[in-house]
Scaffold this active site. Structure first.
Site, PDB file in Angstrom:
ATOM      1  N   ASN A  43      13.174  69.367  21.617  1.00 35.00           N
ATOM      2  CA  ASN A  43      12.440  69.561  20.375  1.00 35.00           C
ATOM      3  C   ASN A  43      12.588  71.005  19.908  1.00 35.00           C
ATOM      4  O   ASN A  43      12.704  71.932  20.702  1.00 35.00           O
ATOM      5  CB  ASN A  43      10.976  69.142  20.491  1.00 35.00           C
ATOM      6  CG  ASN A  43      10.183  69.849  21.563  1.00 35.00           C
ATOM      7  OD1 ASN A  43      10.663  70.074  22.668  1.00 35.00           O
ATOM      8  ND2 ASN A  43       8.945  70.184  21.251  1.00 35.00           N
ATOM      9  N   ILE A  44      12.640  71.157  18.601  1.00 36.54           N
ATOM     10  CA  ILE A  44      12.807  72.463  17.969  1.00 36.54           C
ATOM     11  C   ILE A  44      11.734  72.574  16.895  1.00 36.54           C
ATOM     12  O   ILE A  44      11.843  71.964  15.836  1.00 36.54           O
ATOM     13  CB  ILE A  44      14.208  72.613  17.339  1.00 36.54           C
ATOM     14  CG1 ILE A  44      15.298  72.319  18.374  1.00 36.54           C
ATOM     15  CG2 ILE A  44      14.367  74.003  16.725  1.00 36.54           C
ATOM     16  CD1 ILE A  44      16.679  72.121  17.776  1.00 36.54           C
ATOM     17  N   GLU A  45      10.687  73.312  17.202  1.00 36.09           N
ATOM     18  CA  GLU A  45       9.583  73.443  16.255  1.00 36.09           C
ATOM     19  C   GLU A  45       9.903  74.474  15.180  1.00 36.09           C
ATOM     20  O   GLU A  45      10.789  75.308  15.339  1.00 36.09           O
ATOM     21  CB  GLU A  45       8.307  73.846  16.989  1.00 36.09           C
ATOM     22  CG  GLU A  45       7.789  72.759  17.886  1.00 36.09           C
ATOM     23  CD  GLU A  45       6.489  73.112  18.578  1.00 36.09           C
ATOM     24  OE1 GLU A  45       5.923  72.222  19.213  1.00 36.09           O
ATOM     25  OE2 GLU A  45       6.038  74.288  18.500  1.00 36.09           O
ATOM     26  N   CYS A  54      12.536  66.492  16.577  1.00 32.47           N
ATOM     27  CA  CYS A  54      12.193  65.888  17.863  1.00 32.47           C
ATOM     28  C   CYS A  54      13.431  65.817  18.748  1.00 32.47           C
ATOM     29  O   CYS A  54      14.549  65.651  18.257  1.00 32.47           O
ATOM     30  CB  CYS A  54      11.648  64.480  17.668  1.00 32.47           C
ATOM     31  SG  CYS A  54      10.096  64.419  16.762  1.00 32.47           S
ATOM     32  N   GLU A  56      14.487  63.463  20.672  1.00 34.45           N
ATOM     33  CA  GLU A  56      15.185  62.182  20.586  1.00 34.45           C
ATOM     34  C   GLU A  56      16.110  62.125  19.376  1.00 34.45           C
ATOM     35  O   GLU A  56      17.237  61.646  19.457  1.00 34.45           O
ATOM     36  CB  GLU A  56      14.169  61.029  20.509  1.00 34.45           C
ATOM     37  CG  GLU A  56      13.242  60.958  21.697  1.00 34.45           C
ATOM     38  CD  GLU A  56      11.956  61.770  21.559  1.00 34.45           C
ATOM     39  OE1 GLU A  56      10.971  61.415  22.222  1.00 34.45           O
ATOM     40  OE2 GLU A  56      11.924  62.761  20.788  1.00 34.45           O
ATOM     41  N   CYS A  90      10.877  58.765  15.554  1.00 38.64           N
ATOM     42  CA  CYS A  90      11.999  58.621  16.488  1.00 38.64           C
ATOM     43  C   CYS A  90      12.248  57.159  16.816  1.00 38.64           C
ATOM     44  O   CYS A  90      13.391  56.713  16.910  1.00 38.64           O
ATOM     45  CB  CYS A  90      11.745  59.420  17.761  1.00 38.64           C
ATOM     46  SG  CYS A  90      11.855  61.199  17.500  1.00 38.64           S
TER      47      CYS A  90
END
Length: 134
Positions: A43-45, A54, A56, A90
């Site tokens: 995940n990359i916020e 997300c 996935e 996702c």
């Protein structure tokens, strides 16, 4: 045949690479395709939270970009106890390619839960099209 242990190791390793300074909730994913390739994601916020990616969907995007759309297995690694499944977005994204995808959920404590995507998303969005391409 899926090597679930190796796939779980990939997902756990990706969880460590997650960029989650806001939620502190790190997620890793490893997605296997029919030709045996594995695509990973974390995940990359983003401070504009709607732009967060997300794990996935990061893995799925890599697979699709490589032309690998025949999905055979997914492992998602979270920190939660019990380990948590993919979010609704996702689930819908994965269902586009594999409505019955087997999914293993894991966490650092060694807990595991196994699901089928159809169980997690029993009624996916469906749209009939005349010229659907993949």
């Amino acid at each position: 045949m899926t090597d679930w242990e190796a796939l779980a190791d990939e997902a756990v390793g990706m969880r460590e690479k997650a960029y989650a300074p806001y939620s502190r909730y790190r997620v890793g994913a490893a997605l296997e395709t029919a030709d045996g390739r594995v695509f990973t994601g974390c995940n990359i916020e983003n401070r504009a939270y709607g732009l967060t990616l997300c794990a996935e969907r990061v893995a799925l995007a890599g697979a699709v970009a490589a032309g690998a759309v025949d999905l055979t297995a997914l492992v998602v690694a979270t920190e939660s106890s019990p380990p948590q499944p993919p979010c609704g977005a996702c689930r819908e994204s994965l269902a586009e390619f594999a409505s019955r995808l087997p999914i293993l959920l894991v966490n650092p404590a060694g807990e595991q839960r196994r699901h089928d995507l159809a169980e997690l998303l029993p009624h996916p969005f469906e749209m009939e099209t005349r010229d659907r391409e993949r």
